[in-house]
Scaffold this motif. Structure first.
Motif, mmCIF file in Angstrom:
data_model
loop_
_atom_site.group_PDB
_atom_site.id
_atom_site.type_symbol
_atom_site.label_atom_id
_atom_site.label_comp_id
_atom_site.label_asym_id
_atom_site.label_seq_id
_atom_site.Cartn_x
_atom_site.Cartn_y
_atom_site.Cartn_z
ATOM 1 N N UNK A 173 -52.136 9.163 11.068
ATOM 2 C CA UNK A 173 -52.706 8.201 12.004
ATOM 3 C C UNK A 173 -52.311 6.774 11.700
ATOM 4 N N UNK A 174 -52.325 6.399 10.423
ATOM 5 C CA UNK A 174 -51.930 5.049 10.033
ATOM 6 C C UNK A 174 -50.459 4.783 10.335
ATOM 7 N N UNK A 175 -49.606 5.744 10.006
ATOM 8 C CA UNK A 175 -48.174 5.569 10.250
ATOM 9 C C UNK A 175 -47.859 5.490 11.742
ATOM 10 N N UNK A 176 -48.555 6.300 12.547
ATOM 11 C CA UNK A 176 -48.359 6.241 14.000
ATOM 12 C C UNK A 176 -48.757 4.863 14.525
ATOM 13 N N UNK A 177 -49.857 4.326 14.014
ATOM 14 C CA UNK A 177 -50.290 2.989 14.432
ATOM 15 C C UNK A 177 -49.255 1.931 14.059
ATOM 16 N N UNK A 178 -48.779 1.962 12.818
ATOM 17 C CA UNK A 178 -47.776 0.984 12.378
ATOM 18 C C UNK A 178 -46.475 1.161 13.159
ATOM 19 N N UNK A 179 -46.105 2.401 13.466
ATOM 20 C CA UNK A 179 -44.917 2.655 14.274
ATOM 21 C C UNK A 179 -45.057 2.018 15.652
ATOM 22 N N UNK A 180 -46.229 2.162 16.260
ATOM 23 C CA UNK A 180 -46.458 1.536 17.559
ATOM 24 C C UNK A 180 -46.355 0.025 17.491
ATOM 25 N N UNK A 181 -46.933 -0.569 16.442
ATOM 26 C CA UNK A 181 -46.857 -2.023 16.279
ATOM 27 C C UNK A 181 -45.417 -2.473 16.085
ATOM 28 N N UNK A 182 -44.655 -1.734 15.287
ATOM 29 C CA UNK A 182 -43.262 -2.121 15.027
ATOM 30 C C UNK A 182 -42.412 -2.019 16.290
#
Length: 247
Positions: free
Chosen positions: A226-235
């Motif tokens: 979940x955290x990585x998906x969120x950071x991926x979306x932000x990037x």
């Protein structure tokens, strides 16, 4: 006379210093400008990390995946596999490719389309898998926010892809129409992508709560996904707004 000369010299010196300060500030401001390229590399690394964790989660910590099986959870496991790795990763890479790779516009349009097609196919197949799972276990359909945002996202994604194809590729609209439609195409694409991110986060939260994970290895893996998906979306969103030199 000397007093007037001193005042004039002081004014000139102050004006020169003020101009120099503005020049320095401008140069410093330009040094803070960031290219999309390093964020693009970071996003690719995030995509690989997400794929690795999702595969480890579903194949190692859970029962694996299958479209037809007497172990019904294997059918459900296709849903996060296809929606996370297929829909979100491919659609994110499609956005990154168009903005984060220095190439001709025609080449970028084709790559953009080619990456969006498997994303749409994976999203539809992922939804079919969860509907099949619900049918076989007699579970009601589309009763959560996750379901509503997911169905809305896939419908808007398909419409966005269709409109983009007929406007920019075939048969292609006039240049003026394309120019007016392009900002809306970009805006809608980013909105749909972040709708997919929200859908993924709510889906992971549902898995976390329904399985009552709380602590343990699987709980950590799900939270990190979940955290990585969120950071991926932000990037990906950052790549959209950062400049890149075109060929």
């Amino acid at each position: 006379m000397c007093l007037l000369l001193n005042i004039t010299l002081q004014d000139q010196l102050h004006s020169h210093n003020h101009s120099s300060s503005i020049s320095v500030m401008a140069n410093n401001g330009s040094s803070y400008r960031m290219s999309a390229f390093p964020v693009t590399v970071f996003s690719h690394l995030l995509a690989v990390s997400i794929a690795t964790l999702v595969l480890y989660w579903l194949l190692k910590l859970r029962e694996g995946v299958a479209f037809t099986s007497h172990v019904k959870i294997q059918i459900f496991n296709l849903h996060p596999l296809l929606t996370l790795l297929g829909f979100i990763i491919y659609s994110g890479e499609a956005i990154i490719t168009y903005k984060g790779i220095p190439a001709t516009r025609q080449a970028l349009k084709l790559i953009h389309l080619v990456l969006h097609l498997p994303a749409l196919f994976a999203g539809i197949l992922g939804i079919c898998a969860v509907f099949k799972f619900h049918n076989e276990l007699k579970i009601a359909h589309a009763y959560t926010l996750h379901s509503w945002t997911g169905l809305s996202t896939i419908c808007l994604f398909g419409l966005q892809l269709l409109l983009g194809f007929v406007t920019f590729l075939f048969p292609g609209a006039k240049s003026g129409t394309r120019a007016r439609f392009a900002p809306w195409h970009i805006f809608t694409g980013v909105v749909v992508f972040f709708m997919a991110i929200v859908t993924a986060e709510t889906g992971l939260m549902e898995v976390f709560m329904f399985k009552k994970l709380y602590r343990g290895q699987e709980a950590l893996v799900v939270n990190f996904i979940g955290l990585l998906v969120l950071v991926f979306g932000i990037s990906v969103g950052l790549i959209v707004v950062l400049p890149l030199k075109r060929i």
